[in-house]
Design a protein around this motif. Structure first.
Motif, mmCIF file in Angstrom:
data_model
loop_
_atom_site.group_PDB
_atom_site.id
_atom_site.type_symbol
_atom_site.label_atom_id
_atom_site.label_comp_id
_atom_site.label_asym_id
_atom_site.label_seq_id
_atom_site.Cartn_x
_atom_site.Cartn_y
_atom_site.Cartn_z
ATOM 1 N N CYS A 109 -20.175 -19.770 4.366
ATOM 2 C CA CYS A 109 -20.555 -18.532 4.609
ATOM 3 C C CYS A 109 -20.056 -17.979 5.756
ATOM 4 O O CYS A 109 -19.675 -19.065 6.648
ATOM 5 C CB CYS A 109 -22.217 -18.085 4.357
ATOM 6 S SG CYS A 109 -22.885 -18.218 2.680
ATOM 7 N N ALA A 110 -19.894 -16.797 5.939
ATOM 8 C CA ALA A 110 -19.331 -16.162 6.913
ATOM 9 C C ALA A 110 -19.790 -14.731 7.584
ATOM 10 O O ALA A 110 -20.597 -14.115 6.524
ATOM 11 C CB ALA A 110 -17.994 -16.036 7.017
ATOM 12 N N ALA A 111 -19.609 -14.181 8.640
ATOM 13 C CA ALA A 111 -19.906 -13.066 9.062
ATOM 14 C C ALA A 111 -18.747 -12.400 9.859
ATOM 15 O O ALA A 111 -17.988 -13.047 10.564
ATOM 16 C CB ALA A 111 -21.247 -12.994 9.828
ATOM 17 N N GLY A 112 -18.531 -11.016 9.548
ATOM 18 C CA GLY A 112 -17.514 -10.407 10.249
ATOM 19 C C GLY A 112 -18.203 -9.222 11.193
ATOM 20 O O GLY A 112 -19.090 -8.479 10.760
ATOM 21 N N ARG A 202 -21.035 -2.887 13.291
ATOM 22 C CA ARG A 202 -21.310 -3.137 12.023
ATOM 23 C C ARG A 202 -21.112 -4.556 11.963
ATOM 24 O O ARG A 202 -20.496 -5.465 12.691
ATOM 25 C CB ARG A 202 -20.060 -2.604 11.117
ATOM 26 C CG ARG A 202 -20.247 -3.018 9.576
ATOM 27 C CD ARG A 202 -19.291 -2.368 8.758
ATOM 28 N NE ARG A 202 -17.900 -2.322 9.160
ATOM 29 C CZ ARG A 202 -17.153 -3.486 8.914
ATOM 30 N NH1 ARG A 202 -17.367 -4.572 8.411
ATOM 31 N NH2 ARG A 202 -15.765 -3.548 9.439
ATOM 32 N N VAL A 203 -21.776 -5.407 11.082
ATOM 33 C CA VAL A 203 -21.687 -6.762 10.781
ATOM 34 C C VAL A 203 -21.651 -7.064 9.157
ATOM 35 O O VAL A 203 -22.602 -6.486 8.545
ATOM 36 C CB VAL A 203 -23.037 -7.431 11.251
ATOM 37 C CG1 VAL A 203 -22.801 -9.145 10.814
ATOM 38 C CG2 VAL A 203 -23.081 -7.368 12.899
ATOM 39 N N VAL A 204 -20.893 -7.888 8.664
ATOM 40 C CA VAL A 204 -20.822 -7.944 7.252
ATOM 41 C C VAL A 204 -21.169 -9.592 7.106
ATOM 42 O O VAL A 204 -20.384 -10.349 7.649
ATOM 43 C CB VAL A 204 -19.200 -7.631 6.581
ATOM 44 C CG1 VAL A 204 -19.407 -8.147 5.178
ATOM 45 C CG2 VAL A 204 -19.021 -6.195 6.946
ATOM 46 N N LEU A 205 -22.056 -9.829 6.279
ATOM 47 C CA LEU A 205 -22.239 -11.311 5.800
ATOM 48 C C LEU A 205 -21.721 -11.338 4.527
ATOM 49 O O LEU A 205 -21.722 -10.580 3.625
ATOM 50 C CB LEU A 205 -23.884 -11.523 5.669
ATOM 51 C CG LEU A 205 -24.668 -11.080 7.049
ATOM 52 C CD1 LEU A 205 -26.060 -11.523 6.653
ATOM 53 C CD2 LEU A 205 -24.326 -11.817 8.272
ATOM 54 N N PHE A 206 -21.134 -12.702 4.400
ATOM 55 C CA PHE A 206 -20.693 -12.860 2.949
ATOM 56 C C PHE A 206 -20.357 -14.342 2.555
ATOM 57 O O PHE A 206 -20.330 -15.208 3.487
ATOM 58 C CB PHE A 206 -19.160 -12.256 2.728
ATOM 59 C CG PHE A 206 -17.991 -12.610 3.732
ATOM 60 C CD1 PHE A 206 -17.090 -13.407 3.459
ATOM 61 C CD2 PHE A 206 -18.186 -11.720 4.930
ATOM 62 C CE1 PHE A 206 -16.027 -13.879 4.475
ATOM 63 C CE2 PHE A 206 -17.161 -12.130 5.877
ATOM 64 C CZ PHE A 206 -16.006 -13.226 5.679
ATOM 65 N N SER A 207 -20.513 -14.567 1.150
ATOM 66 C CA SER A 207 -20.464 -15.898 1.055
ATOM 67 C C SER A 207 -18.833 -16.148 0.461
ATOM 68 O O SER A 207 -18.003 -15.271 0.415
ATOM 69 C CB SER A 207 -21.271 -16.062 -0.582
ATOM 70 O OG SER A 207 -20.512 -15.299 -1.671
ATOM 71 N N ASP A 208 -18.675 -17.603 0.427
ATOM 72 C CA ASP A 208 -17.338 -17.815 0.359
ATOM 73 C C ASP A 208 -16.709 -17.278 -1.158
ATOM 74 O O ASP A 208 -15.172 -17.459 -0.793
ATOM 75 C CB ASP A 208 -17.157 -19.375 0.328
ATOM 76 C CG ASP A 208 -17.531 -20.174 -0.864
ATOM 77 O OD1 ASP A 208 -18.478 -19.750 -1.653
ATOM 78 O OD2 ASP A 208 -16.937 -21.139 -1.455
ATOM 79 N N VAL A 254 -20.212 -14.163 -5.849
ATOM 80 C CA VAL A 254 -19.830 -13.560 -4.636
ATOM 81 C C VAL A 254 -20.917 -12.775 -4.186
ATOM 82 O O VAL A 254 -21.712 -11.914 -5.029
ATOM 83 C CB VAL A 254 -18.670 -12.671 -5.054
ATOM 84 C CG1 VAL A 254 -18.234 -11.446 -3.890
ATOM 85 C CG2 VAL A 254 -17.504 -13.239 -5.695
ATOM 86 N N SER A 255 -21.433 -12.513 -3.025
ATOM 87 C CA SER A 255 -22.314 -12.087 -2.424
ATOM 88 C C SER A 255 -21.726 -11.184 -0.839
ATOM 89 O O SER A 255 -20.986 -11.818 -0.291
ATOM 90 C CB SER A 255 -23.733 -12.891 -1.741
ATOM 91 O OG SER A 255 -23.965 -13.255 -3.291
ATOM 92 N N GLY A 256 -22.460 -10.326 -0.664
ATOM 93 C CA GLY A 256 -22.233 -9.841 0.614
ATOM 94 C C GLY A 256 -23.176 -8.534 1.142
ATOM 95 O O GLY A 256 -23.973 -7.860 0.304
ATOM 96 N N ILE A 257 -23.313 -8.575 2.318
ATOM 97 C CA ILE A 257 -24.343 -7.437 2.895
ATOM 98 C C ILE A 257 -23.545 -6.822 4.108
ATOM 99 O O ILE A 257 -23.001 -7.436 4.952
ATOM 100 C CB ILE A 257 -25.610 -8.039 3.345
ATOM 101 C CG1 ILE A 257 -26.533 -9.052 2.420
ATOM 102 C CG2 ILE A 257 -26.539 -6.991 4.249
ATOM 103 C CD1 ILE A 257 -27.557 -9.744 2.855
ATOM 104 N N VAL A 258 -23.677 -5.331 4.286
ATOM 105 C CA VAL A 258 -22.996 -4.615 5.282
ATOM 106 C C VAL A 258 -24.276 -4.267 6.138
ATOM 107 O O VAL A 258 -24.981 -3.371 5.369
ATOM 108 C CB VAL A 258 -22.240 -3.497 4.870
ATOM 109 C CG1 VAL A 258 -21.607 -2.795 6.061
ATOM 110 C CG2 VAL A 258 -20.903 -4.089 4.092
#
Length: 261
Positions: A109-112, A202-208, A254-258
């Motif tokens: 997983c990662a974060a932007g 802003r931070v975005v969390l997301f799965s691979d 696919v998952s993501g959080i803003v």
């Protein structure tokens, strides 16, 4: 922090991703199907929910300690030793405590992270799992070229399955990759960042499953998760045999959080 978007969509029949939102915490959990099942441990869908709840409810001075405590809680609940193999999960977690904001990543997983002053954006990630998966995809492509079969067919060949098994045995071992399973010490190997709340926009969390959209997730001022998801599925549908866009499977969860500050 204000959660402005969330998305969690299945790539197949069963969605093994999970998102958890709390008053001061946001979490993306990406479960991994065990190659060998252990009757003592939960199924993947249950594991990701139990893990998210255990981490969110843990006490700790920071996210690495909370993740370790959550894994230990789950290990004791299942009554298994730390070295137990099987179900596992990658994590991307965001936590706000007063004027401090933490980001923690374990696995793929990662974060932007975007900043108010315009610098960045910064990607918080770990590449060990991606490197191993990339080696498998490269082998699938070689077999595709040499044997004239679809890339996705190559995954079922003995040499590819053995490669996947060999990589899985590297879980939570030096020289391999670190991920949430049943060993609390894995949390020590996560990537942990701490920011001042005032410096973040802003931070975005997301799965691979969203990794192919990484540049758009990081680069846009306000990425539209639904639109990026639509584009991803459209590209996958046009390449169901994985020949133009080589990958381990036709479609991933696919998952993501803003989160906006």
């Amino acid at each position: 922090m204000n959660i402005t978007q969330q998305l969690c969509c299945a790539g197949a029949v069963e969605n093994q991703d999970y998102i958890r939102l709390g008053e001061d915490i946001a979490m993306v959990v990406d479960g991994s199907t065990p190659l060998v099942k252990d009757p003592r441990v939960p199924e993947v869908r249950e594991y990701v929910r139990l893990l998210a709840d255990a981490v969110a409810g843990a006490e700790g001075e920071d996210l690495p300690h909370m993740v370790a405590a959550g894994i230990e809680t789950l290990r004791r609940r299942c009554g298994v030793p730390p070295e137990t193999e099987g179900v596992s999960a990658a994590l991307a977690i965001l936590r706000e405590t007063g004027e401090q904001v933490e980001v923690f990543v374990l696995g793929d997983c990662a974060a932007g992270v975007r900043f108010r002053d315009g610098r960045g954006p910064e990607l918080v990630s770990q590449e060990a799992v991606s490197r191993l998966d990339g080696a498998v995809v490269a082998e699938m492509c070689r077999l595709h070229r040499e044997r004239g079969i679809d890339v996705i067919e190559a995954r079922q060949l003995p040499e590819v399955r053995e490669m996947l098994l060999r990589h899985r045995r590297m879980m939570n071992r030096p020289g391999g990759y670190w991920i949430a399973g049943f060993d609390p010490k894995a949390a020590r190997h996560g990537t942990h960042r701490v920011y001042r709340r005032e410096e973040l926009s802003r931070v975005v969390l997301f799965s691979d499953g969203f990794s192919g959209q990484r540049e758009a997730l990081l680069g846009a001022e306000e990425p539209c998760l639904q639109e990026l998801y639509r584009q991803l599925r459209q590209r996958e549908a046009a390449d169901s045999r994985c020949n133009r866009y080589p990958r381990l499977k036709p479609g991933d969860d696919v998952s993501g959080i803003v989160a906006v500050f």
